[in-house]
Design a protein around this motif. Structure first.
Motif, PDB file in Angstrom:
ATOM      1  N   PRO A 178      34.779  62.230  41.733  1.00  0.00           N
ATOM      2  CA  PRO A 178      36.071  63.366  41.456  1.00  0.00           C
ATOM      3  C   PRO A 178      35.813  64.297  40.047  1.00  0.00           C
ATOM      4  O   PRO A 178      37.514  64.607  39.834  1.00  0.00           O
ATOM      5  N   TYR A 179      34.656  64.662  39.256  1.00  0.00           N
ATOM      6  CA  TYR A 179      35.012  64.512  37.674  1.00  0.00           C
ATOM      7  C   TYR A 179      33.584  65.543  37.470  1.00  0.00           C
ATOM      8  O   TYR A 179      33.049  64.900  38.272  1.00  0.00           O
ATOM      9  N   PHE A 240      38.992  60.188  49.919  1.00  0.00           N
ATOM     10  CA  PHE A 240      37.885  59.161  49.475  1.00  0.00           C
ATOM     11  C   PHE A 240      37.561  58.841  48.892  1.00  0.00           C
ATOM     12  O   PHE A 240      36.836  59.945  48.143  1.00  0.00           O
ATOM     13  N   PHE A 241      37.377  57.962  48.536  1.00  0.00           N
ATOM     14  CA  PHE A 241      37.111  57.720  46.884  1.00  0.00           C
ATOM     15  C   PHE A 241      35.420  56.451  46.791  1.00  0.00           C
ATOM     16  O   PHE A 241      35.661  55.983  47.913  1.00  0.00           O
ATOM     17  N   MET A 242      34.656  57.018  46.320  1.00  0.00           N
ATOM     18  CA  MET A 242      33.938  55.712  46.513  1.00  0.00           C
ATOM     19  C   MET A 242      33.434  54.925  44.768  1.00  0.00           C
ATOM     20  O   MET A 242      33.532  55.328  43.889  1.00  0.00           O
ATOM     21  N   PHE A 253      28.194  57.940  39.683  1.00  0.00           N
ATOM     22  CA  PHE A 253      28.941  57.890  37.843  1.00  0.00           C
ATOM     23  C   PHE A 253      29.778  56.088  37.671  1.00  0.00           C
ATOM     24  O   PHE A 253      29.805  55.547  38.661  1.00  0.00           O
ATOM     25  N   ASN A 254      30.692  55.912  36.516  1.00  0.00           N
ATOM     26  CA  ASN A 254      31.091  54.755  36.632  1.00  0.00           C
ATOM     27  C   ASN A 254      32.224  54.604  37.174  1.00  0.00           C
ATOM     28  O   ASN A 254      33.059  54.851  36.534  1.00  0.00           O
ATOM     29  N   THR A 255      31.972  53.872  37.055  1.00  0.00           N
ATOM     30  CA  THR A 255      33.593  54.099  38.540  1.00  0.00           C
ATOM     31  C   THR A 255      34.257  52.600  37.576  1.00  0.00           C
ATOM     32  O   THR A 255      35.285  52.215  38.939  1.00  0.00           O
ATOM     33  N   LYS A 256      33.812  52.024  36.922  1.00  0.00           N
ATOM     34  CA  LYS A 256      34.392  50.872  36.395  1.00  0.00           C
ATOM     35  C   LYS A 256      35.550  51.434  34.942  1.00  0.00           C
ATOM     36  O   LYS A 256      36.615  50.749  34.810  1.00  0.00           O
ATOM     37  N   GLN A 257      35.705  53.121  35.192  1.00  0.00           N
ATOM     38  CA  GLN A 257      36.383  53.092  34.046  1.00  0.00           C
ATOM     39  C   GLN A 257      37.872  53.354  34.630  1.00  0.00           C
ATOM     40  O   GLN A 257      38.332  53.529  35.423  1.00  0.00           O
ATOM     41  N   ARG A 259      39.942  54.995  33.692  1.00  0.00           N
ATOM     42  CA  ARG A 259      41.206  56.932  33.885  1.00  0.00           C
ATOM     43  C   ARG A 259      40.656  56.615  35.505  1.00  0.00           C
ATOM     44  O   ARG A 259      41.797  57.193  36.240  1.00  0.00           O
ATOM     45  N   PHE A 260      39.710  56.367  35.814  1.00  0.00           N
ATOM     46  CA  PHE A 260      38.881  56.526  37.504  1.00  0.00           C
ATOM     47  C   PHE A 260      39.985  55.477  39.128  1.00  0.00           C
ATOM     48  O   PHE A 260      40.367  55.714  39.301  1.00  0.00           O
ATOM     49  N   ARG A 261      40.567  54.468  37.681  1.00  0.00           N
ATOM     50  CA  ARG A 261      40.579  53.539  38.960  1.00  0.00           C
ATOM     51  C   ARG A 261      42.428  53.876  38.608  1.00  0.00           C
ATOM     52  O   ARG A 261      43.463  53.558  39.618  1.00  0.00           O
TER      53      ARG A 261
END
Length: 431
Positions: A178-179, A240-242, A253-257, A259-261
């Motif tokens: 996404p980024y 769709f997101f991973m 990449f870090n999906t726990k951030q 901003r992403f959530r």
């Protein structure tokens, strides 16, 4: 009600007749194996078998729907007007081809269960397919056959009413990254910066610092643009997101951030959000279950859509896991490097497990391909290829599905064609 006589109602017969007659033509059908009931019926009816029972509408049957197991069978292909047909029949029937056996062969992906050469990632190559070898990959032949079938039925039974089918457009956007610069982590950001400096990409170095300092928007963050383009139109969008492990170090990449959530939560308020299943964990049902639960916790709704990273269709194992986890739809049934109709249809269809001979509730979405397959062509060639398929689907009133990446909409000269196709050509405006 349309009555269909078969001497043996097998799961294969039930599956393909309901796709062609009900999903495509919108008919309410009933099967019977009772000859007396069939002969006494005075409404629209047909028989499917080796020979007609009388003067009814009749389609001569190939053996494929009345056997079990998987064998390497001969599949003859012949021209049929503006399209093709497979499994030709003698002239005694109303149709020159057994469209039901042909439909089952394509929809069940029968050929993908047979021994074949795989690519480096273990995928089924389009060059192995019957559709490519006989030059009909670009046609939704099952839907074209259904239209021909419907016209001959109405000629035989003018009182038979078929509901009007409506053309639909459904765009899919893959956002595995996404980024471009944000949330990459210190190590990846440093490696990326050093790589840009080594290659003397000074403009990219400046862009990276501007994004990380908050003075410029990340170039891959195109989600507001996507949502704004949905206003005032009837087209559908699924993002769709991973959440799991990326295929490579660069994609991870870090999906726990937070901003992403928050991005997932925000977009799920406006459009359907699906899950990209990690390539490295496709055969691990517990991992898929964990990722599914994470997505549902973020969106506060059941996960209804998935697709497999790297377009890895490993029949039937992954689909069985999705059935057990009660996922509604899969969007992986297309070729990553070739546009066309992998299963021969532009109508969503159910996954049929050939090993178990059972129809499942998992809906397979007939995506025609993704932007990656055309990324190195000229803009005019890209538009021509996409719109040719668009018009073909529109003609049979099917559903046109195309997969983009969020990176396709970065405001750059190279991406102008993708922004144009998404916002202008693939949007059905409200009337």
């Amino acid at each position: 009600m349309f009555l269909i006589f078969v001497s043996n109602l097998t799961p294969r017969v039930d599956y393909v007749f309901k796709h062609i007659c009900t999903r495509i033509l919108g008919l309410s059908i009933k099967f019977t194996t009772n000859l007396e009931e069939f002969l006494a019926h005075h409404g629209p009816k047909m028989s499917y078998g080796k020979r007609p029972l009388g003067g009814e509408y009749f389609v001569q049957a190939h053996d494929l729907l009345f056997v079990q197991g998987i064998e390497d069978i001969e599949v003859p292909v012949r021209s049929w007007g503006e399209t093709i047909g497979i499994f030709p029949t003698p002239e005694r029937g109303q149709l020159p081809f057994d469209i039901f056996a042909g439909g089952f062969y394509l929809l069940s992906r029968y050929e993908e269960y047979l021994p074949h050469v795989k690519d480096d990632l273990g995928r089924y190559p389009f060059t192995e397919s019957l559709a490519f070898r006989h030059d009909f990959l670009q046609w939704p032949v099952v839907d074209q056959w259904a239209v021909k079938f419907g016209l001959t039925l109405q000629n035989a039974y003018p009182e038979l009413m078929m509901p009007l089918r409506h053309f639909k457009v459904h765009s899919i956007v893959e956002a595995k990254r996404p980024y471009e610069f944000l949330q990459r982590g210190l190590v990846r950001s440093c490696i990326g910066l050093l790589g840009d400096l080594y290659k003397l990409k000074i403009g990219r170095v400046l862009q990276r610092f501007q994004v990380l300092s908050g003075r410029r928007k990340d170039p891959y963050d195109t989600f507001n643009w996507l949502l704004n383009n949905l206003k005032g139109n009837r087209s559908k969008l699924t993002l769709f997101f991973m959440l799991g492990e990326g295929y490579s170090f660069r994609e991870d990449f870090n999906t726990k951030q937070e901003r992403f959530r928050q991005l997932i939560k925000m977009t799920s308020d406006y459009v359907e959000v699906g899950l990209v299943l990690s390539y490295h964990w496709l055969l691990n049902q517990n991992q898929i279950k964990s990722e599914k639960q994470q997505m549902e916790e973020l969106t506060h709704r059941p996960l209804s859509a998935t697709f497999n990273d790297r377009q890895m269709v490993q029949l039937p194992q992954v689909y069985r896991s999705l059935v057990e986890l009660e996922v509604a739809s899969d969007y992986t049934m297309y070729y990553y490097n070739k546009l066309g109709f992998r299963a021969g249809t532009c109508t969503p269809f159910l996954f049929y497990d050939l090993d178990f001979e059972v129809k499942t509730p998992l809906v397979l979405q007939p995506v025609v391909g993704k932007s990656l397959a055309l990324n190195y062509g000229k803009a005019s060639d890209i538009e021509g290829a996409v719109m040719a398929l668009f018009r073909t689907v529109e003609k049979v009133k099917g559903t046109f599905m195309f997969m983009f990446s969020n990176r396709d909409f970065e405001p750059s000269v190279d991406n102008k064609i993708w922004r144009y196709l998404f916002s202008e050509k693939l949007m059905l405006r409200e009337r």
